[in-house]
Design an enzyme around this catalytic site. Structure first.
Site, PDB file in Angstrom:
ATOM      1  N   HIS A 132       4.784   4.370  -0.899  1.00  0.00           N
ATOM      2  CA  HIS A 132       3.699   4.960  -0.279  1.00  0.00           C
ATOM      3  C   HIS A 132       3.769   5.715   1.128  1.00  0.00           C
ATOM      4  CE1 HIS A 132      -0.350   5.042   1.933  1.00  0.00           C
ATOM      5  NE2 HIS A 132      -0.912   4.686   0.400  1.00  0.00           N
ATOM      6  N   LYS A 236      -7.211  -5.040  -0.113  1.00  0.00           N
ATOM      7  CA  LYS A 236      -6.468  -4.772  -1.511  1.00  0.00           C
ATOM      8  C   LYS A 236      -6.428  -6.285  -2.156  1.00  0.00           C
ATOM      9  CE  LYS A 236      -3.842  -0.719  -0.129  1.00  0.00           C
ATOM     10  NZ  LYS A 236      -4.597   0.084  -0.929  1.00  0.00           N
TER      11      LYS A 236
END
Length: 418
Positions: A132, A236
């Site tokens: 990411h 998350k």
């Protein structure tokens, strides 16, 4: 990521009861039942976590580590209990190895800036092509600023990290730090971080693991991994936004130069100099998000109450059903075929823009993500695509919702094809 003893459940999990802990899922979008498949971006929050936040503000709210009155003592106790809960959850050796941050991005930036200041022109970093942007750009930019070096470890054809190429990079460059995703947010690739960490350590490199996408998919044990740093975000894994964790080995955290300055992180201040506290306080400048920390602890308690391995197995089965359905559809190209995939799957549709696919699916109540997924080097260099559609089920999803999403995609493809 390793298996744990809680894989053996005394009784089957009632997933209907679990789902009812998330009332946000019981709504309609565009006149259709919501099917939420964007859990890699943000998971939903169970009622017990919302309740923990509300109860703290109703009863205990006061600044931490600063006052002797009762409410401050309660807040401080809640914060430090949350730190102890995180320590247990990741099997850190000490609670002092747990630093609270705003999320994975801040955690990575804290380490990158600290190491760059520490090493200067000798700063060297290697990131995998799976990363990411949050575990890629900080290393790249700190290397540029310090006049150091930055390199990208490539992938195999299936979408796993090329270990031979990684070793070659490590042996040909000044020693530094390797940045590794536990689970890719695009391909769902699960990297063997324990083995990769050993390879790096044998060559004198440090390792930071971005575990943001991996915390729900089994037991994460930092001592078994052997990594030097590990980062993850609360939002998350059923917690609120604005809270995250940086794990670091105690000796490293104590030596790592702080990158933010202010109250609480100092031991002594004068006009001539400032001396800083030991970890974790030296890296928690200002008032920490103590309410976010206790909410994260409540999310951890919820996950452990359901059973971490039960959650992981449920999500594996949901993803397997989704992948089988996607591969059965014509015009769909699933990205990657890694040895092990968890959590997410990304794909393109022939002659259809990913954003069009996502918008039309939303009109039928199915929430997916479309775009570059904050992973442009992976998409453009490894797969020659600019954007993808991504689906990411969580354990509170149902198999019926997977079927609804696949049917919705097929109808969307027919509409776009016409």
């Amino acid at each position: 990521m390793t298996g744990g003893s809680e894989g053996a459940q005394e009784r089957p999990v009632d997933w209907g009861d679990v789902r009812r802990c998330f009332p946000i899922l019981d709504q309609e979008v565009s006149g259709r039942p919501l099917v939420y498949l964007d859990n890699a971006a943000t998971t939903q929050v169970p009622e017990c976590v919302v309740g923990a936040i509300a109860e703290h503000y109703r009863r205990d709210n006061a600044n931490v580590h600063r006052s002797t009155h009762t409410l401050s003592a309660r807040s401080t106790a809640s914060l430090e209990q949350a730190r102890a809960t995180v320590r247990r959850f990741i099997n850190a050796e000490s609670a002092e190895e747990v630093v609270f941050t705003r999320g994975t991005t801040e955690s990575v930036n804290l380490v990158a800036a600290g190491l760059a200041a520490w090493h200067g022109a000798g700063f060297s970093a290697v990131a995998s092509a799976l990363e990411h942007h949050s575990n890629f750009v900080p290393w790249q930019q700190q290397a540029l600023r310090a006049g150091g070096s930055f390199a990208v470890a490539p992938l195999t054809e299936g979408g796993d990290l090329d270990e031979v190429a990684l070793v070659s990079l490590l042996e040909s460059r000044p020693r530094g730090i390797v940045a590794l995703a536990l689970v890719s947010n695009v391909l769902g690739t699960v990297s063997p971080v324990a083995r990769l960490t050993q390879l790096a350590h044998e060559r004198g490199w440090l390792v930071l693991v971005d575990a943001a996408q991996g915390m729900r998919h089994g037991t994460v044990d930092v001592q078994a991994m052997g990594c030097d740093f590990l980062c993850f975000s609360g939002h998350k894994m059923l917690g609120p936004t604005g809270i995250g964790v940086l794990y670091g080995r105690r000796g490293l955290l104590d030596e790592l130069p702080p990158t933010a300055f202010g109250g609480e992180m100092v031991e002594e201040v004068s006009g001539e100099r400032s001396l800083f506290e030991r970890a974790p306080l030296r890296h928690e400048a200002g008032t920490p998000n103590y309410v976010g920390a206790l909410a994260l602890a409540a999310a951890i308690d919820f996950l452990e109450g359901v059973g971490r391995e039960a959650v992981a197995e449920r999500e594996r089965r949901l993803l397997m059903r989704l992948e089988e359905g996607l591969r059965a559809l014509g015009r769909v190209r699933v990205l990657g075929a890694p040895r092990r995939r968890e959590g997410v799957i990304s794909f393109t549709v022939e002659n259809a823009h990913p954003l069009d696919v996502a918008v039309l699916m939303d009109k039928r109540g199915v929430a997916v993500r479309a775009g570059r997924q904050c992973a442009q080097p992976l998409l453009t260099e490894a797969y020659a695509v600019d954007r993808v559609v991504r689906m990411s089920p969580a354990f509170y999803n149902t198999f019926e919702e997977i079927d609804v999403a696949l049917d919705c995609l097929e109808r969307t493809m027919a509409l776009l094809g016409s």
